[in-house]
Scaffold this motif. Structure first.
Motif, PDB file in Angstrom:
ATOM      1  N   VAL A   1      -0.670  15.105   8.646  1.00  0.00           N
ATOM      2  CA  VAL A   1      -1.677  15.205   7.588  1.00  0.00           C
ATOM      3  C   VAL A   1      -1.664  13.948   6.725  1.00  0.00           C
ATOM      4  O   VAL A   1      -2.723  13.386   6.404  1.00  0.00           O
ATOM      5  CB  VAL A   1      -1.413  16.462   6.727  1.00  0.00           C
ATOM      6  CG1 VAL A   1      -2.255  16.431   5.451  1.00  0.00           C
ATOM      7  CG2 VAL A   1      -1.730  17.717   7.526  1.00  0.00           C
ATOM      8  N   PHE A   2      -0.458  13.480   6.355  1.00  0.00           N
ATOM      9  CA  PHE A   2      -0.350  12.273   5.530  1.00  0.00           C
ATOM     10  C   PHE A   2      -0.919  11.066   6.256  1.00  0.00           C
ATOM     11  O   PHE A   2      -1.630  10.236   5.662  1.00  0.00           O
ATOM     12  CB  PHE A   2       1.114  12.041   5.175  1.00  0.00           C
ATOM     13  CG  PHE A   2       1.340  10.847   4.282  1.00  0.00           C
ATOM     14  CD1 PHE A   2       1.126  10.941   2.925  1.00  0.00           C
ATOM     15  CD2 PHE A   2       1.759   9.640   4.813  1.00  0.00           C
ATOM     16  CE1 PHE A   2       1.329   9.841   2.093  1.00  0.00           C
ATOM     17  CE2 PHE A   2       1.953   8.538   3.990  1.00  0.00           C
ATOM     18  CZ  PHE A   2       1.743   8.643   2.631  1.00  0.00           C
TER      19      PHE A   2
ATOM     20  N   VAL B   1       0.834  -1.205   0.000  1.00  0.00           N
ATOM     21  CA  VAL B   1       0.000   0.000   0.000  1.00  0.00           C
ATOM     22  C   VAL B   1       0.867   1.254   0.000  1.00  0.00           C
ATOM     23  O   VAL B   1       0.623   2.205  -0.748  1.00  0.00           O
ATOM     24  CB  VAL B   1      -0.959  -0.003   1.206  1.00  0.00           C
ATOM     25  CG1 VAL B   1      -1.683   1.335   1.325  1.00  0.00           C
ATOM     26  CG2 VAL B   1      -1.986  -1.121   1.074  1.00  0.00           C
ATOM     27  N   VAL B   2       1.899   1.277   0.833  1.00  0.00           N
ATOM     28  CA  VAL B   2       2.788   2.440   0.897  1.00  0.00           C
ATOM     29  C   VAL B   2       3.460   2.695  -0.448  1.00  0.00           C
ATOM     30  O   VAL B   2       3.595   3.838  -0.894  1.00  0.00           O
ATOM     31  CB  VAL B   2       3.843   2.260   2.006  1.00  0.00           C
ATOM     32  CG1 VAL B   2       4.938   3.323   1.899  1.00  0.00           C
ATOM     33  CG2 VAL B   2       3.189   2.333   3.381  1.00  0.00           C
TER      34      VAL B   2
ATOM     35  N   GLY C   1       1.548   8.060  -6.022  1.00  0.00           N
ATOM     36  CA  GLY C   1       0.477   9.013  -6.246  1.00  0.00           C
ATOM     37  C   GLY C   1      -0.902   8.404  -6.358  1.00  0.00           C
ATOM     38  O   GLY C   1      -1.864   9.097  -6.698  1.00  0.00           O
ATOM     39  N   VAL C   2      -1.039   7.115  -6.062  1.00  0.00           N
ATOM     40  CA  VAL C   2      -2.345   6.458  -6.114  1.00  0.00           C
ATOM     41  C   VAL C   2      -3.164   6.897  -4.902  1.00  0.00           C
ATOM     42  O   VAL C   2      -2.628   6.997  -3.787  1.00  0.00           O
ATOM     43  CB  VAL C   2      -2.177   4.919  -6.116  1.00  0.00           C
ATOM     44  CG1 VAL C   2      -3.541   4.232  -6.145  1.00  0.00           C
ATOM     45  CG2 VAL C   2      -1.330   4.487  -7.306  1.00  0.00           C
ATOM     46  N   ARG C   3      -4.440   7.178  -5.099  1.00  0.00           N
ATOM     47  CA  ARG C   3      -5.310   7.547  -3.994  1.00  0.00           C
ATOM     48  C   ARG C   3      -5.349   6.439  -2.954  1.00  0.00           C
ATOM     49  O   ARG C   3      -5.208   5.262  -3.280  1.00  0.00           O
ATOM     50  CB  ARG C   3      -6.748   7.801  -4.474  1.00  0.00           C
ATOM     51  CG  ARG C   3      -6.927   8.937  -5.441  1.00  0.00           C
ATOM     52  CD  ARG C   3      -8.418   9.241  -5.621  1.00  0.00           C
ATOM     53  NE  ARG C   3      -9.238   8.036  -5.571  1.00  0.00           N
ATOM     54  CZ  ARG C   3      -9.553   7.292  -6.623  1.00  0.00           C
ATOM     55  NH1 ARG C   3      -9.079   7.601  -7.816  1.00  0.00           N
ATOM     56  NH2 ARG C   3     -10.339   6.230  -6.490  1.00  0.00           N
ATOM     57  N   ALA C   4      -5.577   6.811  -1.700  1.00  0.00           N
ATOM     58  CA  ALA C   4      -5.529   5.828  -0.611  1.00  0.00           C
ATOM     59  C   ALA C   4      -6.529   4.695  -0.826  1.00  0.00           C
ATOM     60  O   ALA C   4      -6.181   3.517  -0.672  1.00  0.00           O
ATOM     61  CB  ALA C   4      -5.789   6.520   0.721  1.00  0.00           C
TER      62      ALA C   4
ATOM     63  N   CYS D   1      -3.947   9.429   4.383  1.00  0.00           N
ATOM     64  CA  CYS D   1      -3.519   8.348   3.497  1.00  0.00           C
ATOM     65  C   CYS D   1      -3.070   7.089   4.211  1.00  0.00           C
ATOM     66  O   CYS D   1      -3.296   5.993   3.717  1.00  0.00           O
ATOM     67  CB  CYS D   1      -2.370   8.827   2.613  1.00  0.00           C
ATOM     68  SG  CYS D   1      -2.774  10.230   1.561  1.00  0.00           S
ATOM     69  N   ASP D   2      -2.412   7.219   5.309  1.00  0.00           N
ATOM     70  CA  ASP D   2      -1.677   6.090   5.876  1.00  0.00           C
ATOM     71  C   ASP D   2      -2.363   5.530   7.109  1.00  0.00           C
ATOM     72  O   ASP D   2      -1.976   5.803   8.230  1.00  0.00           O
ATOM     73  CB  ASP D   2      -0.251   6.523   6.216  1.00  0.00           C
ATOM     74  CG  ASP D   2       0.606   5.331   6.638  1.00  0.00           C
ATOM     75  OD1 ASP D   2       0.397   4.241   6.085  1.00  0.00           O
ATOM     76  OD2 ASP D   2       1.446   5.505   7.513  1.00  0.00           O
TER      77      ASP D   2
END
Length: 207
Positions: A161-162, A52-53, A59-62, A166-167
Motif C-alpha cells: 500500500v505504501f 523524498v523518503v 508525514g509530508v504528502r507524496a 507514496c513511494d
C-alpha cells in the motif's frame, strides 16, 4: 524515482560504499561547488530518493514531498551560486535542508490555523535553521536506515500500500484500494500507521 524497497536491497547488498564511490562523490561535490551543472544533476539523481523518503517519513504528502525535494536542491544550488557553500556533504546537507523546509511549512500552517504568535507554539513546531544547530538537527544516514528497517517490519500488504500510494507510484487512494482489494478507509488507515512507524524511527535516539 527508485522505490524504497530497491534502496533497501541495495543497502543490504553493499552496506557501505567503497573507496571508489566515496572518491566519486567527493569529485562530484568539488565540481558542483565550482558551479558545474552536470555534477549537480548527477548528485540530485543519486540522492533525490533519500530526500523524498525522509519527507514522507515526516508525514509530508507524496506530491508535496517531491516539490519540497526539488526546492531543497534549488536552495542548495542558489547558496552555491552566492558563494555560501564551502563544502557539500551529501546526503546529509540535503536531508537537513529538506527537514528545515518541511518544519518551516508546518510552522506556517499551524500559525495560520492558530492565528497566534510563533512563540506560543510548541518548540517542535518552530522553524529550524540547518546552519544554526547542525549537530542537533542533522537527519543522518543512520536515521534513514532506521526508517527503512521500520518499513521492512511492516506487513507485506502494508508495504505494498505504501509503495503504491507514496513511494514511486503515488496512485490515488481509490486506485490503491482497488488494486489491493481493500476499502479506501482501510488504505488511509494503513498509510497513517506506516507513516507513524517511519516518524518514530526517525525520532528515536541512536543506541
Amino acid at each position: 524515482m527508485q522505490p524504497i524497497q530497491s534502496a533497501v536491497r541495495q543497502r543490504e547488498g553493499g552496506a557501505r560504499p567503497g573507496g571508489g564511490a566515496l572518491e566519486e562523490d567527493a569529485e562530484l561535490a568539488r565540481r558542483a561547488l565550482n558551479g558545474e551543472r552536470t555534477a549537480w544533476n548527477a548528485l540530485i539523481s543519486r540522492y533525490q530518493h533519500r530526500v523524498v523518503v525522509s519527507l514522507l517519513a515526516r508525514g509530508v504528502r507524496a506530491d508535496r514531498a517531491h516539490e519540497l525535494a526539488q526546492e531543497t536542491w534549488a536552495r542548495l544550488i542558489q547558496q552555491q551560486q552566492k558563494g555560501l557553500l564551502t563544502e557539500l556533504r551529501l546526503p546529509n546537507l540535503a536531508l537537513t535542508q529538506a527537514a528545515f523546509l518541511a518544519a518551516d511549512e508546518a510552522r506556517r500552517a499551524r500559525r495560520e490555523s492558530l492565528a497566534g504568535p510563533v512563540e506560543e507554539l510548541p518548540e517542535s513546531h518552530h522553524p529550524v535553521d540547518p546552519s544554526a544547530s547542525a549537530e542537533r538537527r542533522l537527519l543522518s544516514e543512520e536515521q534513514l536506515a532506521r526508517a527503512q528497517a521500520a518499513l521492512r517490519e511492516c506487513p507485506a500488504s502494508a508495504q505494498r500500500v505504501f509503495q503504491l500510494a507514496c513511494d514511486g507510484q503515488e496512485l490515488p487512494h481509490a486506485e490503491v484500494a482497488a488494486r489491493v482489494g481493500l476499502s479506501v478507509q482501510r488504505v488511509r488507515q494503513i498509510l497513517c500507521e506506516v507513516r507513524k512507524k517511519l516518524r518514530s524511527a526517525l525520532e528515536e535516539e541512536a543506541p
